[in-house]
Design an enzyme around this catalytic site. Structure first.
Site, PDB file in Angstrom:
ATOM      1  N   GLU A 163      72.388  13.685  38.325  1.00 15.52           N
ATOM      2  CA  GLU A 163      72.698  12.622  37.374  1.00 15.52           C
ATOM      3  C   GLU A 163      72.014  12.810  36.016  1.00 15.52           C
ATOM      4  OE1 GLU A 163      71.811   8.765  38.917  1.00 15.52           O
ATOM      5  OE2 GLU A 163      73.047   9.017  40.721  1.00 15.52           O
TER       6      GLU A 163
ATOM      7  N   ASN B 121      68.045  15.268  33.145  1.00 13.72           N
ATOM      8  CA  ASN B 121      68.983  15.545  34.229  1.00 13.72           C
ATOM      9  C   ASN B 121      68.208  15.622  35.535  1.00 13.72           C
ATOM     10  OD1 ASN B 121      70.429  17.698  36.116  1.00 13.72           O
ATOM     11  ND2 ASN B 121      71.971  16.649  34.888  1.00 13.72           N
ATOM     12  N   HIS B 122      68.796  15.084  36.601  1.00 11.81           N
ATOM     13  CA  HIS B 122      68.086  14.961  37.876  1.00 11.81           C
ATOM     14  C   HIS B 122      68.637  15.917  38.938  1.00 11.81           C
ATOM     15  CE1 HIS B 122      65.803  12.914  41.055  1.00 11.81           C
ATOM     16  NE2 HIS B 122      65.210  12.188  40.111  1.00 11.81           N
ATOM     17  N   SER B 123      69.029  17.111  38.546  1.00 10.47           N
ATOM     18  CA  SER B 123      69.524  18.088  39.521  1.00 10.47           C
ATOM     19  C   SER B 123      68.393  18.609  40.401  1.00 10.47           C
ATOM     20  CB  SER B 123      70.188  19.270  38.809  1.00 10.47           C
ATOM     21  OG  SER B 123      71.417  18.883  38.245  1.00 10.47           O
TER      22      SER B 123
END
Length: 202
Positions: free
Chosen positions: A44, A175-177
């Site tokens: 996200e 970004n939360h990858s």
């Protein structure tokens, strides 16, 4: 955009990043599964503020005002609240041309852009914001001879603009990858600063 990378309008999510025929980011095969099961925030775009805001409260903003935010992590606000930007539908991906990345060291490839309009009072945050995230891919060969390796780069650029007369807000996008380092032994993240993750950090 390089076919080895795929995105979703939900949260401007990075759904897949394929290196050597292996997807190295965790996630789900459909947007519906992200909507129902993505408590870990896989892929996200986090906003307005990544990390925690202690006691779900902003103080000394817009001339000393205090704003009560949505508490979704005990008494704190985590990753923008119950429906932070990672849970919103963004407009995109839309092609945005070819961009240079990494300070011009890479020529770069095709870019795509997502946009989101966050209204005044969104999860309690003040001011209307127009947010943008642009993803650009680049490939290059580094090293010489038998030590040469192919490098794949994904550049992420964030923009946030106060609109419609808004004067002040807080922004900390990311970004939360989740990237598997077991599958990517040469993974490098370029960052000048990091933000500590404390239980009550702001």
């Amino acid at each position: 955009m390089d076919s080895e990378i795929s995105f979703l309008p939900l949260g401007a999510i990075i759904q897949s990043l394929t290196i050597n025929s292996v997807n190295i980011v965790q996630g789900f095969p459909t947007q519906e599964l992200y909507e129902s099961h993505n408590k870990p925030f896989f892929g996200e775009t986090i906003g307005r503020v990544a990390n925690r805001i202690s006691n779900a409260k902003l103080a000394s903003v817009n001339g000393g005002n205090t704003y009560n935010l949505t508490a979704n992590d005990g008494s704190n606000t985590l990753h923008g609240g119950t429906k932070g930007w990672g849970k919103r539908i963004w407009d995109g991906p839309k092609p945005s041309g070819v961009r240079k990345v990494a300070g011009g060291l890479y020529e770069g490839g095709e870019s795509v852009q997502f946009t989101l309009r966050s209204e005044d009072g969104d999860e309690g945050f003040p001011g209307e914001v127009l947010a943008k995230v642009t993803y650009t891919t680049a490939k290059n060969n580094e090293g010489e001879g038998d030590k040469q390796k192919k490098v794949t780069l994904l550049d992420i650029e964030y923009e946030a603009e106060l609109v419609n007369g808004a004067e002040e807000t807080v922004i900390n996008m990311t970004n939360h990858s989740y990237v598997s380092r077991f599958l990517t032994p040469w993974l490098v993240t370029e960052a000048d600063h990091v933000l500590p993750d404390l239980a009550t950090s702001t």
